[in-house]
Design a protein around this motif. Structure first.
Motif, PDB file in Angstrom:
ATOM      1  N   CYS A 195       0.818  -1.217   0.000  1.00 44.77           N
ATOM      2  CA  CYS A 195       0.000   0.000   0.000  1.00 44.77           C
ATOM      3  C   CYS A 195       0.853   1.269   0.000  1.00 44.77           C
ATOM      4  O   CYS A 195       0.346   2.345  -0.332  1.00 44.77           O
ATOM      5  N   GLY A 196       2.124   1.157   0.369  1.00 47.45           N
ATOM      6  CA  GLY A 196       2.975   2.336   0.397  1.00 47.45           C
ATOM      7  C   GLY A 196       3.783   2.526  -0.861  1.00 47.45           C
ATOM      8  O   GLY A 196       4.497   3.527  -0.997  1.00 47.45           O
ATOM      9  N   ALA A 197       3.706   1.571  -1.796  1.00 49.06           N
ATOM     10  CA  ALA A 197       4.551   1.633  -2.992  1.00 49.06           C
ATOM     11  C   ALA A 197       3.794   2.050  -4.247  1.00 49.06           C
ATOM     12  O   ALA A 197       4.393   2.177  -5.308  1.00 49.06           O
ATOM     13  N   ILE A 198       2.484   2.263  -4.146  1.00 47.16           N
ATOM     14  CA  ILE A 198       1.669   2.615  -5.309  1.00 47.16           C
ATOM     15  C   ILE A 198       1.240   4.071  -5.184  1.00 47.16           C
ATOM     16  O   ILE A 198       0.774   4.494  -4.116  1.00 47.16           O
ATOM     17  N   PRO A 199       1.409   4.862  -6.242  1.00 45.34           N
ATOM     18  CA  PRO A 199       0.968   6.263  -6.184  1.00 45.34           C
ATOM     19  C   PRO A 199      -0.488   6.376  -5.752  1.00 45.34           C
ATOM     20  O   PRO A 199      -1.326   5.554  -6.148  1.00 45.34           O
ATOM     21  N   GLU A 200      -0.781   7.407  -4.961  1.00 42.15           N
ATOM     22  CA  GLU A 200      -2.108   7.539  -4.360  1.00 42.15           C
ATOM     23  C   GLU A 200      -3.217   7.601  -5.401  1.00 42.15           C
ATOM     24  O   GLU A 200      -4.304   7.059  -5.205  1.00 42.15           O
ATOM     25  N   HIS A 201      -2.932   8.221  -6.572  1.00 41.70           N
ATOM     26  CA  HIS A 201      -3.981   8.362  -7.582  1.00 41.70           C
ATOM     27  C   HIS A 201      -4.241   7.061  -8.342  1.00 41.70           C
ATOM     28  O   HIS A 201      -5.203   6.963  -9.094  1.00 41.70           O
ATOM     29  N   LEU A 202      -3.402   6.047  -8.131  1.00 40.79           N
ATOM     30  CA  LEU A 202      -3.587   4.765  -8.811  1.00 40.79           C
ATOM     31  C   LEU A 202      -4.076   3.659  -7.882  1.00 40.79           C
ATOM     32  O   LEU A 202      -4.526   2.613  -8.351  1.00 40.79           O
ATOM     33  N   ILE A 203      -3.984   3.875  -6.592  1.00 41.66           N
ATOM     34  CA  ILE A 203      -4.193   2.755  -5.669  1.00 41.66           C
ATOM     35  C   ILE A 203      -5.647   2.266  -5.669  1.00 41.66           C
ATOM     36  O   ILE A 203      -5.899   1.063  -5.525  1.00 41.66           O
ATOM     37  N   GLN A 204      -6.616   3.161  -5.870  1.00 43.84           N
ATOM     38  CA  GLN A 204      -8.008   2.707  -5.897  1.00 43.84           C
ATOM     39  C   GLN A 204      -8.246   1.777  -7.081  1.00 43.84           C
ATOM     40  O   GLN A 204      -8.883   0.732  -6.947  1.00 43.84           O
ATOM     41  N   SER A 205      -7.701   2.147  -8.243  1.00 43.99           N
ATOM     42  CA  SER A 205      -7.840   1.295  -9.425  1.00 43.99           C
ATOM     43  C   SER A 205      -7.108  -0.028  -9.226  1.00 43.99           C
ATOM     44  O   SER A 205      -7.583  -1.088  -9.643  1.00 43.99           O
ATOM     45  N   GLU A 206      -5.915   0.014  -8.577  1.00 46.76           N
ATOM     46  CA  GLU A 206      -5.150  -1.212  -8.333  1.00 46.76           C
ATOM     47  C   GLU A 206      -5.912  -2.161  -7.417  1.00 46.76           C
ATOM     48  O   GLU A 206      -5.951  -3.369  -7.647  1.00 46.76           O
ATOM     49  N   LEU A 207      -6.525  -1.616  -6.374  1.00 44.83           N
ATOM     50  CA  LEU A 207      -7.237  -2.465  -5.412  1.00 44.83           C
ATOM     51  C   LEU A 207      -8.590  -2.940  -5.942  1.00 44.83           C
ATOM     52  O   LEU A 207      -8.932  -4.116  -5.815  1.00 44.83           O
ATOM     53  N   PHE A 208      -9.351  -2.037  -6.524  1.00 46.10           N
ATOM     54  CA  PHE A 208     -10.741  -2.355  -6.864  1.00 46.10           C
ATOM     55  C   PHE A 208     -10.979  -2.547  -8.359  1.00 46.10           C
ATOM     56  O   PHE A 208     -12.052  -3.001  -8.757  1.00 46.10           O
ATOM     57  N   GLY A 209      -9.995  -2.219  -9.204  1.00 48.93           N
ATOM     58  CA  GLY A 209     -10.175  -2.345 -10.647  1.00 48.93           C
ATOM     59  C   GLY A 209     -10.996  -1.198 -11.209  1.00 48.93           C
ATOM     60  O   GLY A 209     -11.468  -0.327 -10.471  1.00 48.93           O
ATOM     61  N   HIS A 210     -11.168  -1.185 -12.528  1.00 50.83           N
ATOM     62  CA  HIS A 210     -11.988  -0.141 -13.139  1.00 50.83           C
ATOM     63  C   HIS A 210     -12.638  -0.671 -14.404  1.00 50.83           C
ATOM     64  O   HIS A 210     -12.197  -1.663 -15.000  1.00 50.83           O
ATOM     65  N   GLU A 211     -13.709   0.010 -14.800  1.00 51.53           N
ATOM     66  CA  GLU A 211     -14.413  -0.323 -16.036  1.00 51.53           C
ATOM     67  C   GLU A 211     -13.809   0.477 -17.197  1.00 51.53           C
ATOM     68  O   GLU A 211     -13.184   1.525 -16.996  1.00 51.53           O
ATOM     69  N   LYS A 212     -14.002  -0.005 -18.393  1.00 56.78           N
ATOM     70  CA  LYS A 212     -13.548   0.701 -19.584  1.00 56.78           C
ATOM     71  C   LYS A 212     -14.189   2.087 -19.630  1.00 56.78           C
ATOM     72  O   LYS A 212     -15.390   2.243 -19.446  1.00 56.78           O
ATOM     73  N   GLY A 213     -13.377   3.114 -19.851  1.00 61.02           N
ATOM     74  CA  GLY A 213     -13.868   4.477 -19.938  1.00 61.02           C
ATOM     75  C   GLY A 213     -14.126   5.140 -18.613  1.00 61.02           C
ATOM     76  O   GLY A 213     -14.668   6.247 -18.569  1.00 61.02           O
ATOM     77  N   ALA A 214     -13.739   4.499 -17.496  1.00 60.95           N
ATOM     78  CA  ALA A 214     -13.999   5.084 -16.171  1.00 60.95           C
ATOM     79  C   ALA A 214     -13.256   6.402 -15.987  1.00 60.95           C
ATOM     80  O   ALA A 214     -13.717   7.276 -15.259  1.00 60.95           O
ATOM     81  N   PHE A 215     -12.099   6.556 -16.632  1.00 61.88           N
ATOM     82  CA  PHE A 215     -11.328   7.796 -16.566  1.00 61.88           C
ATOM     83  C   PHE A 215     -10.417   7.839 -17.782  1.00 61.88           C
ATOM     84  O   PHE A 215     -10.287   6.861 -18.525  1.00 61.88           O
TER      85      PHE A 215
END
Length: 441
Positions: A195-215
């Motif tokens: 949790c300390g090695a992933i940039p804060e703006h990416l960690i939500q996507s890393e943990l929970f994933g994302h849908e196509k076109g989410a951002f």
């Protein structure tokens, strides 16, 4: 009647006529002798190896190196005077062999060398753990490690979350892998995320994933780490570094057992056991508003504490020898033992980086060592001078410890003798008397 001693096994590789003439004397001295070609040598387990080293071996040394590394015993080279004059033969023999003999043999010297090599091989065997052990095996026989293995055996079969606490480098991820390996989920995924090695703006996507076109840049669906752990184990390392917003999302997952991908609206059920690790004081983080108290209680159902290396009495030498063998395969050098000074220096070192620091120092030592043994300076540790060397009577030890304590406290409180005396727990007159005794100041 006492049982007869077990014969010591000697393997002679690529034997010469002189080697064969040694056999009667060796057998009468209690050696069980076999011979073999270089290619078939590993098929014959032995306690000591004797290799008739020839020019062809020096031109193609990899086969000899492979034999010595994989047999895990001591080897003695046999050379003629002509071969001893070949270029680089000295470096090769010193690097890979316990000792060497030139032809013709001095039989009495051979007997002495074999005995010394046998003693060294037995010592090495006691100090070294098999390299075939799993990478995540918890190594050591100290009391903290034995108690840890016993505790993990109790916790592993459960489904409850476990909080693993300990200093950096003490093997928290090894503990998590051991819990997974011994659980009912052992044949399912083990997913680790720092949790300390992933940039804060990416960690939500890393943990929970994302849908196509989410951002912007989300060109396709991404399965997060939590979802990837379905059926298995999710290991959240350095959980104390997780941002507060993500702590709320993680708490919701622990309560409801489902997640939503970023940009999605459908709940996704996930069955994963959660293990978390931290080296920070979470209770203090809660007081400072940096960690959610409700998440803390969700994660801290069961707790494991890993001991620092300085408290694992008796494990240091064994672990150092293990890493020497382990990293010899990577460095391409023969496993080395450690000099008395190196062992003493390791014993005095505080090991702030714990087992990870030990592994890195041994790795460095294998590369830098020039002699038969790894020295303190090869490890980046200070050599002990004669005044500090661990030799002498109990009074010598007490004298050195007393002087060291005085020097340490003076380094911190040289401007205030009253505080220095108080730190040592003695009166000011006693403090001055001790300074005079040790001729300090």
């Amino acid at each position: 009647m006492p049982e007869p001693a077990t014969p010591r096994r000697l393997l002679i590789v690529d034997p010469c006529d002189e080697c064969h003439r040694l056999l009667p004397g060796l057998k009468s001295a209690g050696w069980a002798v076999r011979s073999s070609t270089l290619g078939a040598a590993l098929e014959h387990p032995c306690d000591i190896g004797l290799l008739r080293l020839q020019a062809s071996h020096l031109r193609h040394p990899d086969a000899v190196k492979d034999l010595i590394k994989r047999s895990n015993t001591e080897w003695i080279a046999v050379l003629s005077a002509e071969e001893l004059r070949l270029q680089n033969v000295g470096d090769f023999v010193c690097e890979w062999f316990f000792d060497f003999h030139t032809l013709p043999f001095d039989v009495s010297r051979v007997q002495v060398t074999l005995g010394r090599a046998f003693g060294m091989a037995r010592l090495r065997g006691k100090q070294t753990l098999p390299l075939e052990q799993p990478e995540h095996e918890l190594l050591g026989e100290s009391r903290p490690v034995r108690e840890l293995r016993k505790l993990l055996g109790k916790l592993a079969p459960t489904e409850s979350p476990v909080l693993i606490r300990g200093e950096s480098g003490t093997g928290k991820e090894l503990v998590a892998r051991t819990l997974h390996r011994q659980s009912q989920r052992h044949n399912k995924p083990f997913i680790a995320i720092n949790c300390g090695a992933i940039p804060e703006h990416l960690i939500q996507s890393e943990l929970f994933g994302h849908e196509k076109g989410a951002f912007t840049g989300a060109h396709q669906r991404k399965v997060g780490r939590i979802e990837a752990a379905n059926g298995g184990t999710l290991f959240l390392d350095e959980i104390g570094d997780l941002p507060l917003e993500l702590q709320a999302n993680l708490l919701r997952f622990l309560q409801e057992k489902h997640i939503e991908r970023v940009g999605g609206s459908q709940p996704i059920a996930v069955d994963a056991r959660v293990l978390a690790a931290t080296h920070v004081d979470l209770e203090q983080a809660i007081e400072r508003g940096r960690f959610r108290e409700d998440l803390y209680y969700r994660l801290n159902v069961l707790q494991v504490v890993t001991a620092p290396l300085r408290e694992r009495h008796g494990d240091l030498s064994m672990l150092a020898h293990h890493f020497s063998h382990f990293y010899s395969l990577e460095t391409g050098r023969r496993p080395r033992s450690f000099s008395d000074n190196a062992l003493a220096a390791m014993g005095r070192h505080e090991w702030p980086g714990n087992v990870r620091e030990l592994a890195n120092r041994v790795r460095r030592g294998l590369v830098l060592a020039e002699g038969r043994q790894i020295e303190a300076h090869d490890l980046g540790l200070q050599d002990l001078d004669d005044a500090q060397a661990p030799l002498g009577t109990l009074e010598d030890y007490k004298h050195r410890a007393e002087r060291q304590a005085l020097c340490d406290v003076l380094n911190r409180h040289s401007d205030n003798m009253s505080i220095a005396a108080k730190v040592l727990g003695v009166s000011r007159p006693t403090f001055y008397r001790l300074l005079h005794k040790h001729q300090i100041r």
